[in-house]
Design an enzyme around this catalytic site. Structure first.
Site, PDB file in Angstrom:
ATOM      1  CD  GLU A 127     -43.189  14.460  66.464  1.00  0.00           C
ATOM      2  OE1 GLU A 127     -42.812  14.298  67.632  1.00  0.00           O
ATOM      3  OE2 GLU A 127     -42.443  14.299  65.475  1.00  0.00           O
ATOM      4  CG  ASN A 169     -45.583  18.951  61.205  1.00  0.00           C
ATOM      5  OD1 ASN A 169     -45.759  18.768  59.997  1.00  0.00           O
ATOM      6  ND2 ASN A 169     -44.412  18.765  61.800  1.00  0.00           N
ATOM      7  CG  HIS A 206     -39.330  12.045  59.144  1.00  0.00           C
ATOM      8  ND1 HIS A 206     -38.302  12.834  58.663  1.00  0.00           N
ATOM      9  CD2 HIS A 206     -39.972  12.790  60.067  1.00  0.00           C
ATOM     10  CE1 HIS A 206     -38.339  14.006  59.281  1.00  0.00           C
ATOM     11  NE2 HIS A 206     -39.341  14.014  60.127  1.00  0.00           N
ATOM     12  CD  GLU A 235     -40.655  17.488  60.658  1.00  0.00           C
ATOM     13  OE1 GLU A 235     -40.037  16.481  61.062  1.00  0.00           O
ATOM     14  OE2 GLU A 235     -41.297  18.241  61.408  1.00  0.00           O
ATOM     15  CG  ASP A 237     -36.046  12.279  56.372  1.00  0.00           C
ATOM     16  OD1 ASP A 237     -37.062  11.571  56.575  1.00  0.00           O
ATOM     17  OD2 ASP A 237     -35.401  12.805  57.295  1.00  0.00           O
TER      18      ASP A 237
HETATM   19  C1  XIL Z   1     -35.222  16.633  64.812  1.00  0.00           C
HETATM   20  C2  XIL Z   1     -33.972  17.401  64.392  1.00  0.00           C
HETATM   21  O1  XIL Z   1     -33.731  17.146  63.032  1.00  0.00           O
HETATM   22  C3  XIL Z   1     -32.789  16.962  65.226  1.00  0.00           C
HETATM   23  O2  XIL Z   1     -31.666  17.815  64.977  1.00  0.00           O
HETATM   24  C4  XIL Z   1     -33.130  17.016  66.717  1.00  0.00           C
HETATM   25  O3  XIL Z   1     -32.064  16.459  67.460  1.00  0.00           O
HETATM   26  C5  XIL Z   1     -34.404  16.251  67.006  1.00  0.00           C
HETATM   27  O4  XIL Z   1     -35.456  16.754  66.192  1.00  0.00           O
HETATM   28  N1  XIL Z   1     -40.081  15.461  63.929  1.00  0.00           N
HETATM   29  C6  XIL Z   1     -39.999  16.826  64.029  1.00  0.00           C
HETATM   30  C7  XIL Z   1     -38.658  17.490  63.970  1.00  0.00           C
HETATM   31  O5  XIL Z   1     -41.022  17.498  64.075  1.00  0.00           O
HETATM   32  O6  XIL Z   1     -38.606  18.622  64.789  1.00  0.00           O
HETATM   33  C8  XIL Z   1     -37.569  16.526  64.345  1.00  0.00           C
HETATM   34  O7  XIL Z   1     -36.326  17.201  64.136  1.00  0.00           O
HETATM   35  C9  XIL Z   1     -37.666  15.252  63.539  1.00  0.00           C
HETATM   36  C10 XIL Z   1     -38.971  14.559  63.808  1.00  0.00           C
END
Ligand code: XIL
Length: 299
Positions: A127, A169, A206, A235, A237
């Site tokens: 990020e 990422n 996401h 990741e 969802d």
């Molecule tokens: C999130 C986790 O799912 C949570 O449990 C935590 O509180 C915050 O982080 N981007 C990422 C992940 O790279 O590490 C994040 O995970 C979600 C967004």
């Protein structure tokens, strides 16, 4: 195949999930984990605040628990994440300049060395780009140490674990027309041109009402792959878990030869960081949702 992992493997891919160490004693959770997935990403346990809570004092207990659970059952592990502006321990949040740069590089070296040979890929940097229309780097304490902090992190990771795949990422990099996507693309192109050791790009993906799935996602994946890197959906969802959208994501990955795996960000809706969006493949009671059937059918 009859499971996500086995079906993905038949296509030369993996299917993974984020895992929380605190849930490994929940048998409903581990039953699904062990049955369906062949890749695991520790959800929080490898982050900087977890692995180096005090400067120079490393703590690997819960990350090792996940790695051991996965590897003893034949699953692989994605490491997440070595350098990030978020989830930094307090001591790091308070650092700047060359001291921070040195501390970041030491963190990368120590953690990548500890897990050497145990993780197949690392999210080396997470990020680092800004949202919005600039296409520029995100402001952070790490960015203020100099624009070369990302390549320095990749070189340190490469020296510590030469065989792991090293990934950049990010989120909101799915839509090919967005400035952030183009900013990351230009960085990866530059890294490949200059021999910075980057092997892969992770798309968090996401998807929600503010940043929805769009049909140019496949163009994004194939454009990055054409730079000579693997691409991974790291990741996933989807707010509401539309079966059709999950199917499209799987089809897009399978259409790109270098898209070598998909990871969902949790198992059951109740495990999600965005549980109220019910974005995952399993209901909170562990039953398969229509999105699960769509993914399995598309694999
Ligand atoms: C999130 C986790 O799912 C949570 O449990 C935590 O509180 C915050 O982080 N981007 C990422 C992940 O790279 O590490 C994040 O995970 C979600 C967004």
């Amino acid at each position: 195949g009859t499971t996500l992992g086995a079906s993905a493997a038949e296509k030369g891919r993996y299917f993974g999930t984020a895992v929380a160490a605190s849930k490994l004693n929940d048998s409903a959770y581990t039953t699904i984990l062990n049955r369906e997935f062949n890749m695991v990403t520790p959800e929080n346990e490898m982050k900087i605040d977890a692995t180096e809570p005090q400067q120079g004092r490393f703590s690997y207990g819960s990350a090792d628990q996940i790695v051991n659970h996965a590897r003893s059952r034949g699953m692989s592990v994605r490491g997440h994440t070595l350098a990030w502006h978020s989830q930094q321990p307090g001591w790091m949040q308070n650092m700047s300049g060359s001291a921070l740069r040195q501390a970041m590089l030491n963190h990368v070296t120590q953690v990548a060395t500890h897990f050497r040979g145990q993780v197949v890929a690392w999210d080396v940097v997470n990020e680092a780009f800004a949202d919005g229309s600039s296409g520029a780097r995100r402001d952070s304490n790490l960015q203020r140490t100099g624009n070369d902090w990302i390549e320095a992190a990749f070189r340190a990771a490469d020296a510590a674990d030469p065989t792991a795949k090293l990934c950049y990422n990010d989120y909101n990099t799915d839509n090919w027309t967005h400035a952030k996507t183009q900013g990351v693309y230009n960085m990866v192109r530059d890294f490949k041109a200059r021999g910075v050791p980057i092997d892969c790009v992770g798309f968090q993906s996401h998807f929600n009402n503010d940043s929805p799935y769009v049909s140019n996602y496949r163009t994004t994946l194939s454009s990055f792959a054409a730079l000579g890197v693997d691409v991974q959906i790291t990741e996933l969802d989807i707010q509401g878990a539309s079966a059709a959208t999950y199917r499209s994501v799987v089809e897009d990955c399978l259409a790109v030869a270098r898209c070598n795996g998909i990871t969902v960000w949790g198992i059951r809706d109740s495990d999600s960081w965005r549980a109220s969006q019910t974005p995952l493949l399993f209901n909170s009671n562990g039953s398969k949702k229509p999105a699960y059937d769509a993914v399995l059918a598309a694999l």
